[in-house]
Enzyme design. Sequence first.
Site, mmCIF file in Angstrom:
data_model
loop_
_atom_site.group_PDB
_atom_site.id
_atom_site.type_symbol
_atom_site.label_atom_id
_atom_site.label_comp_id
_atom_site.label_asym_id
_atom_site.label_seq_id
_atom_site.Cartn_x
_atom_site.Cartn_y
_atom_site.Cartn_z
ATOM 1 C CB SER A 102 -0.909 0.028 1.225
ATOM 2 O OG SER A 102 -1.634 1.240 1.280
ATOM 3 N N GLY A 125 -0.824 3.425 2.835
ATOM 4 C CA GLY A 125 -1.007 2.728 4.103
ATOM 5 C C GLY A 125 -2.191 3.231 4.906
ATOM 6 C CD GLU A 145 0.519 1.959 -9.122
ATOM 7 O OE1 GLU A 145 -0.468 2.391 -8.515
ATOM 8 O OE2 GLU A 145 0.707 2.168 -10.332
#
Length: 184
Positions: A84, A87, A151
């Site tokens: 994540s 988060g 990512e």
Amino acid sequence: MMRRLQVAGQDLLKVLGDVKAGELKAFENEILNSNRIFVTGLGRTGLMARGFAMRLMHLGRRVYHVGDVITPAMRQGDLLIIGSRTGRSKVLQLFEEIGHQAKGRVAVVTADPKSPVARKADVVLTIDDRRVVEARKRRNEPYLPLGSLFEQAFLSVMDQAVVDLMAALDLTERDLERIHTRFE
């Protein structure tokens, strides 16, 4: 076009250069010491997490993607890996709580080591793209939007973890190929 690719590549190298070797080693040790591994994330980060789960399966690990219909309940000795960027997702916070209630361990891969999910994790692997993105924004330069840099870095760091785990488990690419899906 090549200049833009160079910029994206340079940004990725900056982010990867900031990943702490000790954090990566601790993350890998959690994987090596777990009975079963559960992997989750949302959106595109979740897709990267699924790719990592596939590689863990190729390493011979018992791995599940949270939310699949064949995923069993976690228990003591298991590891939940949460990917994540922020988060802050309530859903991922709930998954983390369930993992701890099951007496499992939780590893979080995030850009924000002070986020709600990271603060409650047993192990945190920080992949912080925020400084690079914010610097580009301040200079009014193009940047990878909506967490794309995180990512890409997430996928690269997880692939490095696979290489390290292969060495720790004394596996070769041929060993992984034996487990790789073939419908030929």
